[in-house]
Scaffold this motif. Structure first.
Motif, PDB file in Angstrom:
ATOM      1  N   ASP A 384      33.124 -10.727  88.461  1.00 42.77           N
ATOM      2  CA  ASP A 384      32.966 -11.565  89.641  1.00 42.77           C
ATOM      3  C   ASP A 384      32.901 -13.025  89.213  1.00 42.77           C
ATOM      4  OD1 ASP A 384      29.764 -10.451  89.364  1.00 42.77           O
ATOM      5  OD2 ASP A 384      30.087 -12.624  89.515  1.00 42.77           O
ATOM      6  N   LEU A 385      33.192 -13.920  90.115  1.00 39.95           N
ATOM      7  CA  LEU A 385      33.368 -15.336  89.810  1.00 39.95           C
ATOM      8  C   LEU A 385      32.120 -15.945  89.179  1.00 39.95           C
ATOM      9  CD1 LEU A 385      35.100 -17.914  90.010  1.00 39.95           C
ATOM     10  CD2 LEU A 385      34.149 -18.245  92.316  1.00 39.95           C
ATOM     11  N   GLU A 386      30.961 -15.685  89.750  1.00 41.69           N
ATOM     12  CA  GLU A 386      29.741 -16.321  89.262  1.00 41.69           C
ATOM     13  C   GLU A 386      29.395 -15.851  87.855  1.00 41.69           C
ATOM     14  OE1 GLU A 386      25.070 -16.983  90.624  1.00 41.69           O
ATOM     15  OE2 GLU A 386      26.559 -16.237  92.059  1.00 41.69           O
ATOM     16  N   ALA A 387      29.494 -14.539  87.608  1.00 37.73           N
ATOM     17  CA  ALA A 387      29.187 -14.009  86.280  1.00 37.73           C
ATOM     18  C   ALA A 387      30.194 -14.511  85.246  1.00 37.73           C
ATOM     19  CB  ALA A 387      29.174 -12.483  86.315  1.00 37.73           C
ATOM     20  N   ALA A 388      31.469 -14.558  85.648  1.00 39.45           N
ATOM     21  CA  ALA A 388      32.491 -15.040  84.726  1.00 39.45           C
ATOM     22  C   ALA A 388      32.265 -16.513  84.389  1.00 39.45           C
ATOM     23  CB  ALA A 388      33.874 -14.848  85.335  1.00 39.45           C
ATOM     24  N   PHE A 389      31.898 -17.306  85.384  1.00 37.50           N
ATOM     25  CA  PHE A 389      31.627 -18.729  85.155  1.00 37.50           C
ATOM     26  C   PHE A 389      30.490 -18.905  84.157  1.00 37.50           C
ATOM     27  CE2 PHE A 389      29.496 -22.725  86.063  1.00 37.50           C
ATOM     28  CZ  PHE A 389      30.550 -23.623  86.166  1.00 37.50           C
ATOM     29  N   GLU A 390      29.406 -18.181  84.359  1.00 37.27           N
ATOM     30  CA  GLU A 390      28.259 -18.301  83.449  1.00 37.27           C
ATOM     31  C   GLU A 390      28.624 -17.856  82.035  1.00 37.27           C
ATOM     32  OE1 GLU A 390      25.028 -16.146  85.120  1.00 37.27           O
ATOM     33  OE2 GLU A 390      24.737 -17.546  86.793  1.00 37.27           O
ATOM     34  N   THR A 391      29.441 -16.795  81.939  1.00 39.16           N
ATOM     35  CA  THR A 391      29.839 -16.285  80.630  1.00 39.16           C
ATOM     36  C   THR A 391      30.695 -17.293  79.878  1.00 39.16           C
ATOM     37  OG1 THR A 391      29.758 -13.983  81.356  1.00 39.16           O
ATOM     38  CG2 THR A 391      31.149 -14.474  79.454  1.00 39.16           C
ATOM     39  N   VAL A 392      31.671 -17.853  80.570  1.00 36.69           N
ATOM     40  CA  VAL A 392      32.622 -18.749  79.902  1.00 36.69           C
ATOM     41  C   VAL A 392      32.002 -20.119  79.630  1.00 36.69           C
ATOM     42  CG1 VAL A 392      34.813 -19.959  80.176  1.00 36.69           C
ATOM     43  CG2 VAL A 392      34.641 -17.548  80.771  1.00 36.69           C
ATOM     44  N   VAL A 393      31.365 -20.712  80.614  1.00 32.86           N
ATOM     45  CA  VAL A 393      30.781 -22.050  80.424  1.00 32.86           C
ATOM     46  C   VAL A 393      29.629 -22.003  79.426  1.00 32.86           C
ATOM     47  CG1 VAL A 393      29.606 -23.962  81.592  1.00 32.86           C
ATOM     48  CG2 VAL A 393      31.533 -22.825  82.697  1.00 32.86           C
ATOM     49  N   GLY A 394      28.959 -20.853  79.331  1.00 34.19           N
ATOM     50  CA  GLY A 394      27.853 -20.709  78.394  1.00 34.19           C
ATOM     51  C   GLY A 394      28.248 -20.167  77.033  1.00 34.19           C
ATOM     52  N   SER A 638      40.451 -15.714  92.059  1.00 33.01           N
ATOM     53  CA  SER A 638      39.326 -15.745  91.118  1.00 33.01           C
ATOM     54  C   SER A 638      39.754 -15.789  89.663  1.00 33.01           C
ATOM     55  CB  SER A 638      38.413 -14.541  91.353  1.00 33.01           C
ATOM     56  OG  SER A 638      39.140 -13.333  91.164  1.00 33.01           O
ATOM     57  N   LEU A 639      41.056 -15.562  89.366  1.00 33.75           N
ATOM     58  CA  LEU A 639      41.541 -15.703  87.986  1.00 33.75           C
ATOM     59  C   LEU A 639      41.839 -17.151  87.636  1.00 33.75           C
ATOM     60  CD1 LEU A 639      44.054 -12.723  87.620  1.00 33.75           C
ATOM     61  CD2 LEU A 639      41.677 -12.832  86.863  1.00 33.75           C
ATOM     62  N   ALA A 640      42.218 -17.938  88.641  1.00 31.42           N
ATOM     63  CA  ALA A 640      42.697 -19.296  88.400  1.00 31.42           C
ATOM     64  C   ALA A 640      41.721 -20.175  87.624  1.00 31.42           C
ATOM     65  CB  ALA A 640      43.070 -19.949  89.731  1.00 31.42           C
ATOM     66  N   PRO A 641      40.398 -20.079  87.846  1.00 32.69           N
ATOM     67  CA  PRO A 641      39.507 -20.970  87.092  1.00 32.69           C
ATOM     68  C   PRO A 641      39.478 -20.697  85.586  1.00 32.69           C
ATOM     69  CG  PRO A 641      38.422 -20.145  89.059  1.00 32.69           C
ATOM     70  CD  PRO A 641      39.663 -19.344  88.894  1.00 32.69           C
ATOM     71  N   PHE A 642      40.006 -19.552  85.149  1.00 28.23           N
ATOM     72  CA  PHE A 642      39.845 -19.164  83.742  1.00 28.23           C
ATOM     73  C   PHE A 642      41.173 -19.081  82.983  1.00 28.23           C
ATOM     74  CE2 PHE A 642      36.587 -17.223  86.452  1.00 28.23           C
ATOM     75  CZ  PHE A 642      35.497 -17.940  85.998  1.00 28.23           C
ATOM     76  N   ASP A 643      42.255 -19.396  83.666  1.00 25.77           N
ATOM     77  CA  ASP A 643      43.581 -19.470  83.045  1.00 25.77           C
ATOM     78  C   ASP A 643      43.585 -20.674  82.087  1.00 25.77           C
ATOM     79  OD1 ASP A 643      46.254 -19.668  82.412  1.00 25.77           O
ATOM     80  OD2 ASP A 643      46.940 -20.026  84.450  1.00 25.77           O
ATOM     81  N   GLU A 684      35.795 -22.698  95.490  1.00 26.99           N
ATOM     82  CA  GLU A 684      36.269 -21.632  96.359  1.00 26.99           C
ATOM     83  C   GLU A 684      37.481 -21.012  95.672  1.00 26.99           C
ATOM     84  OE1 GLU A 684      35.159 -20.509  99.277  1.00 26.99           O
ATOM     85  OE2 GLU A 684      33.504 -21.935  99.503  1.00 26.99           O
ATOM     86  N   ALA A 685      37.392 -19.726  95.364  1.00 25.30           N
ATOM     87  CA  ALA A 685      38.466 -19.054  94.637  1.00 25.30           C
ATOM     88  C   ALA A 685      38.843 -17.778  95.381  1.00 25.30           C
ATOM     89  CB  ALA A 685      38.027 -18.734  93.210  1.00 25.30           C
ATOM     90  N   GLY A 686      39.814 -17.886  96.291  1.00 31.74           N
ATOM     91  CA  GLY A 686      40.162 -16.732  97.116  1.00 31.74           C
ATOM     92  C   GLY A 686      38.998 -16.343  97.997  1.00 31.74           C
ATOM     93  N   ASP A 687      38.544 -15.104  97.849  1.00 28.97           N
ATOM     94  CA  ASP A 687      37.417 -14.622  98.646  1.00 28.97           C
ATOM     95  C   ASP A 687      36.072 -14.908  97.997  1.00 28.97           C
ATOM     96  OD1 ASP A 687      39.203 -13.576 100.491  1.00 28.97           O
ATOM     97  OD2 ASP A 687      39.312 -11.635  99.467  1.00 28.97           O
ATOM     98  N   ALA A 688      36.084 -15.455  96.793  1.00 29.04           N
ATOM     99  CA  ALA A 688      34.832 -15.695  96.068  1.00 29.04           C
ATOM    100  C   ALA A 688      34.506 -17.188  96.053  1.00 29.04           C
ATOM    101  CB  ALA A 688      34.949 -15.176  94.637  1.00 29.04           C
ATOM    102  N   SER A 689      33.235 -17.477  95.836  1.00 29.14           N
ATOM    103  CA  SER A 689      32.817 -18.878  95.752  1.00 29.14           C
ATOM    104  C   SER A 689      31.570 -18.980  94.894  1.00 29.14           C
ATOM    105  CB  SER A 689      32.546 -19.455  97.138  1.00 29.14           C
ATOM    106  OG  SER A 689      31.454 -18.783  97.747  1.00 29.14           O
ATOM    107  N   LEU A 690      31.343 -20.193  94.389  1.00 26.91           N
ATOM    108  CA  LEU A 690      30.097 -20.457  93.666  1.00 26.91           C
ATOM    109  C   LEU A 690      29.753 -21.924  93.802  1.00 26.91           C
ATOM    110  CD1 LEU A 690      30.335 -22.082  90.676  1.00 26.91           C
ATOM    111  CD2 LEU A 690      31.479 -19.991  90.052  1.00 26.91           C
TER     112      LEU A 690
END
Length: 708
Positions: A384-394, A638-643, A684-690
């Motif tokens: 999910d977007l929030e978990a992926a964000f925390e994983t990658v940014v951290g 939700s893939l776009a932020p991590f490409d 805002e990433a498709g249906d997900a947001s943070l």
């Protein structure tokens, strides 16, 4: 020390006799992979090293390039890069420190004054204690040496990857300034000139360093190979820098060579051979700090802070006077000859007598098998977007490297206009009224996933870093790191990164003017990922560059790249969560793209810029966030932020239409949203947001500082 059977046979046939102990040791080191590039030289012809600004191409201690100048006269930069991988595993502090010292002396030998260092560092899993121990020791060694000699470390990279568990990489580059009147090369000029050794005394440290760097690390390397690691003295190096400057100012030097791999034997034999000459050397004349050294030890010691100069006989006394002024020793150890023979005596007996060119160029090249790297299948995990964000940014790979660069004095010499922590450093070259941008690094995730395309991405990434600060590429040097080339799969990966890096530099019309190859980076843990470190420099008018930090007042655009959909191959997200995917597509018009990004970065309407690379758009936006400025962005899914597709830049602008016009027919321009004044990042990433604020992002990105 011993030669392998085939080399021993070749040497014996050439000499017409059995080699002496000193000759055996000298041939072993000069014909090692580290010095002779026996496995890699057949591949290196792929690189283009010519160009209208190239003054000295590869083959000397450093490449030299003219800066396109609006000032008076010609200003040149000297560029070099080297690896100190094995020494830094055995002794992280001294191994890394002497890597800095060695590359700085390569710059000195071109008649240049060192103005900037870069360090690209690669370690095992950050969560493990031993890689952190190596990391801390290496950074301490680099900072101690660079700070002590007064040369700023302004750019670089740090990566953590399981593949470096038993064999870290320490790649250090240096840039120096010179001009047409001061330029010196490593090509001996005339027979009858004196060879003068200047610097510290010779000791037994660093014995056989070149051969040590040309074999896999053993399990007991930390203890058994410690004598092969040099011990540096940065304060002597600082004196040598200033001494060298005065020698060049007074036009006392005909040619010069740094004493690095293979010590005096390597430097002096290469110096005379390059000029088509020979040399007579009396090893007894070498100033020593340890009693009882034999001829082989004197010849092969890699003790630091030493240079060998070719000096006209009438200038020898003046060279000695200047050396004494700087508390350095100078010994006349021999002279150049016209017979092409490299001849060394010790205590009145000949210990080396061989054709100088055969010593340096006689090693036969290896014809090795290679296997093409496999391409991964698409296998994306659920996230999910929030978990992926925390994983990658951290992640330690994308986290703030402030802990590293704050240990370096980047302000010494008062040239650093854009300091570390941005896409590229910018140095003020006032002599040419030009800004010199510097970027360095590689990404092992990319080259593990796709060696050829990953290496192309490394080149484009460094060029994009320069362009984001308004500079266009001028030249590059590379450090090509691989495992044991005798293994077909390893050699296949190495060949792929060579071809990929060569292709992208050619596409960018960026000559590769120097480099280093480091193979046999294997240990009991296995081979390292193929790692093509690149240090690239570019130029721009003036010294100002747009900042990375958001102003909070403009429209946010994503420029560059291609219209290809998100792909996660080589991404930090997949490295952290498992799975695989194809590698992102790279733009086909890289040179035009880079020129356009550089032009847009210098628009008056551009408020901030930041390259999108490791960690993707999520990390880029997190790095641009401040307590007073945020971003409200929308992306398609939700893939776009991590490409991590290279060749893309986030631009904050007050004139979006001007940016779109500049990129018309060049590359896509996507509106992300707007900068805000609240220090909050909303995606805002498709249906997900943070939504996260600057303090939360700062906490995520502080993982390295928190652990060390």
């Amino acid at each position: 020390m011993s030669l392998n059977d085939s080399d021993h046979k070749l040497v014996t046939e050439h000499l017409g006799r059995e080699p002496t102990q000193a000759e055996t040791a000298l041939f072993e080191n000069l014909w090692s992979e580290h010095c002779a590039y026996r496995s890699s030289r057949p591949l290196l012809g792929a690189f283009e090293s010519d160009g209208e600004n190239v003054i000295v191409p590869p083959g000397d201690d450093a490449g030299v390039v003219a800066i396109p100048s609006s000032g008076d006269g010609d200003t040149y930069i000297a560029m070099g890069i080297e690896s100190h991988n094995h020494p830094s595993y055995v002794d992280p502090f001294d191994g890394a420190a002497t890597g800095v010292g060695g590359i700085v002396r390569d710059i000195l030998s071109m008649g240049a004054y060192p103005i900037a260092l870069t360090d690209s560092l690669y370690f095992g899993d950050f969560e493990k204690e031993y890689p952190r121990y190596l990391f801390e020791g290496v950074v301490e060694g680099i900072s101690h040496y660079g700070n002590s000699i007064g040369v700023p470390t302004v750019a670089g990279s740090v990566a953590f990857h399981d593949g470096y568990e038993g064999n870290p990489l320490v790649n250090v580059a240096c840039v120096g300034l010179t001009d047409g009147d001061r330029l010196v090369t490593a090509e001996a000029q005339e027979p009858g000139n004196k060879l003068v050794l200047v610097g510290r005394e010779t000791g037994r440290d660093g014995m056989g360093g070149a051969s040590f760097a040309s074999e896999d690390l053993a399990e007991d390397a930390e203890t058994e190979d410690r004598p092969a690691v040099q011990v540096g003295d940065p304060y002597s190096e600082k004196l040598l820098i200033e001494c060298n400057e005065q020698l060049i100012d007074e036009d006392l030097i005909e040619s010069a060579r740094d004493l690095g791999a293979a010590g005096l034997g390597g430097a002096s034999s290469e110096l005379v051979a390059k000029g088509g000459l020979g040399g007579d050397i009396e090893l007894d004349r070498v100033h020593q700090r340890e009693p009882g050294m034999n001829g082989t030890e004197i010849l092969l010691s890699e003790s630091q802070e030493r240079m060998v100069y070719e000096v006209e006989p009438g200038n020898v006394d003046r060279v000695a006077e200047i050396a004494e002024r700087y508390d350095l020793q100078a010994s006349v150890i021999g002279e150049t000859t016209d017979d092409g023979i490299y001849h060394c005596t010790f205590e009145g007996e000949t210990v080396v007598e061989a054709d100088a060119e055969f010593l340096g160029e006689g090693a036969p090249m290896h014809d090795l098998d290679h296997a093409e790297p496999d391409q991964p299948e698409r296998d994306l995990p659920e996230f999910d977007l929030e978990a992926a964000f925390e994983t990658v940014v951290g992640s330690p790979n994308t986290a703030s490297k402030r802990w590293v660069y704050r240990q370096y004095d980047h302000e010494v010499q008062v040239r650093t206009a854009t300091p570390p922590g941005d896409d590229a450093a910018v140095m003020a070259i006032r002599e040419a009224e030009t800004g010199l941008a510097i970027s360095a690094g590689a990404d092992p995730n990319w080259t593990t996933a796709a060696p050829y395309d990953g290496a192309r991405a490394v080149g484009l990434e460094n060029a994009t870093n320069l362009a984001a600060k308004g500079a266009t590429p001028l030249a590059a040097v590379d450090c090509l790191n691989g495992g044991n080339p005798e293994k077909p799969d390893v050699y296949g990966g190495f060949k792929a990164i060579v071809d990929g890096l060569a292709d992208v530099c050619s596409t960018l019309s960026t000559p590769v003017v120097g480099g280093n190859v480091s193979l046999y980076n294997d240990s009991v843990e296995g081979p390292i990922p193929p790692t093509p470190t690149l240090t690239m420099v570019g130029t721009k008018d003036g010294y100002d560059a747009p900042p990375m930090a958001l102003s909070g007042e403009g429209t946010l655009l994503l420029v560059g790249g291609t219209d290809d959909g998100p792909a996660l191959g080589g991404s930090e997200l997949l490295a952290r969560s498992g799975g695989s995917d194809r590698f992102p597509e790279l733009p086909g018009n890289a040179a035009e793209l880079i020129e356009t990004i550089a032009a847009v970065a210098d628009f008056e309407s551009t408020l901030s810029t930041h390259d999108v690379s490791h960690g993707g758009l999520a990390v880029a936006l997190a790095e641009m966030l401040t307590d007073d400025a945020g971003a409200d962005v929308t992306v398609e899914n939700s893939l776009a932020p991590f490409d991590e597709q290279p060749g893309r830049v986030v631009v904050e602008t007050t004139d979006p239409d001007a940016v779109r016009e500049a990129f018309d027919g060049v590359a896509p321009v996507e509106k992300l949203g707007a900068a805000t004044a609240d220090g909050t990042l909303s995606i805002e990433a498709g249906d997900a947001s943070l939504t996260v604020d600057a303090s939360e992002v700062a906490e995520l990105r502080a993982v390295i500082e928190d652990e060390l």
